[in-house]
Enzyme design. Structure first.
Site, PDB file in Angstrom:
ATOM      1  N   SER A   1      31.326  33.804  37.279  1.00 56.72           N
ATOM      2  CA  SER A   1      31.205  35.185  37.750  1.00 56.72           C
ATOM      3  C   SER A   1      29.972  35.950  37.309  1.00 56.72           C
ATOM      4  O   SER A   1      29.742  37.056  37.799  1.00 56.72           O
ATOM      5  CB  SER A   1      32.424  35.981  37.328  1.00 56.72           C
ATOM      6  OG  SER A   1      33.434  35.781  38.256  1.00 56.72           O
TER       7      SER A   1
ATOM      8  N   LYS B   1      30.614  46.383  33.851  1.00 57.34           N
ATOM      9  CA  LYS B   1      31.656  45.846  34.735  1.00 57.34           C
ATOM     10  C   LYS B   1      32.983  46.521  34.404  1.00 57.34           C
ATOM     11  O   LYS B   1      33.323  46.661  33.223  1.00 57.34           O
ATOM     12  CB  LYS B   1      31.743  44.325  34.534  1.00 57.34           C
ATOM     13  CG  LYS B   1      32.732  43.620  35.463  1.00 57.34           C
ATOM     14  CD  LYS B   1      32.745  42.110  35.212  1.00 57.34           C
ATOM     15  CE  LYS B   1      33.608  41.366  36.220  1.00 57.34           C
ATOM     16  NZ  LYS B   1      33.600  39.898  36.003  1.00 57.34           N
TER      17      LYS B   1
ATOM     18  N   SER C   1      32.710  37.176  40.355  1.00 55.17           N
ATOM     19  CA  SER C   1      33.392  38.451  40.482  1.00 55.17           C
ATOM     20  C   SER C   1      32.553  39.654  40.040  1.00 55.17           C
ATOM     21  O   SER C   1      32.850  40.782  40.426  1.00 55.17           O
ATOM     22  CB  SER C   1      34.676  38.433  39.647  1.00 55.17           C
ATOM     23  OG  SER C   1      34.373  38.331  38.267  1.00 55.17           O
TER      24      SER C   1
END
Ligand code: GLN
Length: 495
Positions: free
Chosen positions: A183, A78, A159
């Site tokens: 997330s 990420k 997210s």
């Protein structure tokens, strides 16, 4: 070759050990897959050269008998984890050209075990969102589509949507995420994969771009419970550079996760039965309950009475901490600078141009609830309610070992849906946020499909530091659900 992108991490390690393929081959296959699926927009930065270099080194280590636990496994990271000499954007214009001079502890731990980095995945800007639509680099597309030939693009959740989409589309074998309010778990649910957020303090936050420091926690997406256990084991551990990281031994989760759930007590919190929740989710939950009963667990009804306050509490505390954390982006120390006529003007210009709407909204809410006149009414009140939410969990964990709930109140929705109303978007987090407020471990396991053929997840929440039980229950659900469905896009490309 595409068979290589369908292996679990555990299978790939066996294949590497048996010399069925090399880490370089495995990596090349995934680089190709990424190139072929750029339309998903899962990556902000691809790092094929670095990946191939790491893979070649991995092959040497394996030949020399010094391979680590994840040696040669291609992973996606990420883009909130700082990676040394590799651009780290947090999906924000303000950090668009930020190249860290240091490595986050979590990525360093993964590399120390031999993991290969394919690239940096997209996310909602500064991890604020549930749909990946707030990324400065454009939205990510979920590889799943509604059945019946629909071509409507769906969100992968957020997210950590880029990491989830990349794994579900077979572009990597595992991927990292962070979870401040859901997330990891919500995108795992939306993309039909497994995702765990461990106990707050299990993984070091050092080198992760901060959103809300008392809630942020790193975790991982995998294609099986065993894979997530394996990768989390490599990521976790005490780090003197993060004062909130816990000085605790990391258990051998991959082997512990397969123990039977016989005799475990699983709580079903009645407050998670929300009005208006689709019937399919309720049914899936019942199926999970039956599966656990059949595996020998005892099911009990429990109550977490303050659950209804979790979402409003989160949306005070998270923005408050975000407004403070994001004060550092002033055009002087990092990233973008838009010059003004004086220093204040430069700050204003930089932040006005550098942050997107959702980030600005959070900064405004956060600044408001921390301001002199409202601090007691909002921020302090929210802290008190947070304590009550934690106490709810402490109480139920005197009666049971873990909780079973749905992961999210819906399956993946269309890109653009819920955008008109932030509150509607915030509702996505209703089942995931309580575990963050209480610092508890939570996992989402794919457990079935809805009527539109979209995956749905079940969540297991455990006691602090008891990821072991969370993995055990997740493994039992995985066995019972036997979720083998794949996005049509993936089955097509494998054919
Ligand atoms: N959707 C939540 C939010 O927008 C959670 C995000 C996260 O966990 N990073 O705050």
């Amino acid at each position: 070759m595409s068979a290589l992108t369908h292996l679990t991490v555990t299978e790939a390690i066996k294949g590497l050990e048996n010399k069925e393929f090399s880490a370089v081959e495995l990596t090349q296959t995934h680089i190709k897959a990424i190139e072929n699926h750029r339309h998903l927009n899962a990556f902000i930065t691809e790092t094929p050269e670095l990946a191939l270099k790491q893979a070649a080194e991995s092959d040497k280590r394996r030949a020399a008998g010094t391979a680590g636990a994840l040696d040669g496994i291609p992973m996606a990271i990420k883009d909130l984890f700082c990676t040394k000499n590799v651009r780290t954007t947090a999906a924000s214009h303000i950090l668009e050209n930020f190249v860290p001079a240091y490595e986050s502890t979590v990525t360093r731990n993964l590399f120390n075990q031999g993991a290969v980095m394919l690239g940096k995945t997209s996310l909602d800007e500064f991890a604020m969102g549930s749909s990946n639509t707030t990324s400065y680099f454009g939205n990510v597309i979920n590889p799943w589509k509604k059945s019946g030939g629909s071509n409507v693009d769906l969100t992968p959740g957020g997210s950590s949507g880029g990491s989830a989409a990349a794994l579900a589309a077979r572009l990597c074998m595992g991927s990292t995420g962070t979870d401040t309010g859901g997330s990891i778990r919500q995108p795992a649910g939306f993309c039909g994969i497994t995702g765990i957020k461990p106990t707050y303090g299990r993984c070091s936050r050092w080198g992760i771009v901060a959103f809300a420091s008392s809630l942020d926690q790193a975790g991982v997406f995998g294609r099986s419970v065993e894979d997530t256990a394996l990768m989390l084991k490599s990521m976790a551990g005490y780090d003197p550079k993060d004062s909130t990281s816990a000085d605790l031994e990391v258990p051998d989760w991959p082997s512990l996760s397969k123990q039977s759930v016989k005799g475990l007590k699983i709580g079903i919190p009645k407050e998670y039965r929300m009005d208006g929740m689709p019937e399919e989710i309720e049914k899936l939950w019942q199926k999970g309950i039956t599966g656990l009963k059949d595996s020998g667990a005892e099911i009990i009804d429990v109550s977490l009475p303050h659950t209804k306050y979790a979402l409003p509490t989160y949306y005070i505390i998270a923005p408050a901490e975000a407004s403070s954390n994001l004060a550092r982006y002033d055009g002087v120390r990092y990233g973008l600078r838009v010059e003004g006529k004086d220093l204040n003007d430069t700050y204003e210009n930089t932040r006005a141009a550098g942050f997107g709407d959702e980030v600005k909204r959070r900064i405004m809410i956060g600044t408001y609830v921390l301001s002199a006149g409202y601090y007691d009414a909002y921020y302090i009140k929210a802290q008190k309610v947070r304590r009550l939410i934690l106490q709810d969990f402490e109480n139920v964990f005197t009666q049971c070992d873990a909780l079973l709930t749905p992961t999210a109140p819906s399956a993946a929705f269309a890109i653009g849906e819920n955008e008109d109303d932030p509150i509607k978007m915030y509702l996505n987090d209703v089942f995931t946020v309580p575990a963050n407020l209480a610092g508890l471990p939570g996992i989402s396991v794919p457990a079935g499909l809805d009527a539109n053929g979209l995956p749905l997840g079940l969540q297991i929440i455990g006691k602090a530091w008891d990821e072991e039980t969370v993995f055990r229950v997740a493994y039992a659900i995985e066995q019972a659900a036997n979720f083998t469905s794949l996005p049509e896009m993936v089955t097509r490309s494998a054919a």
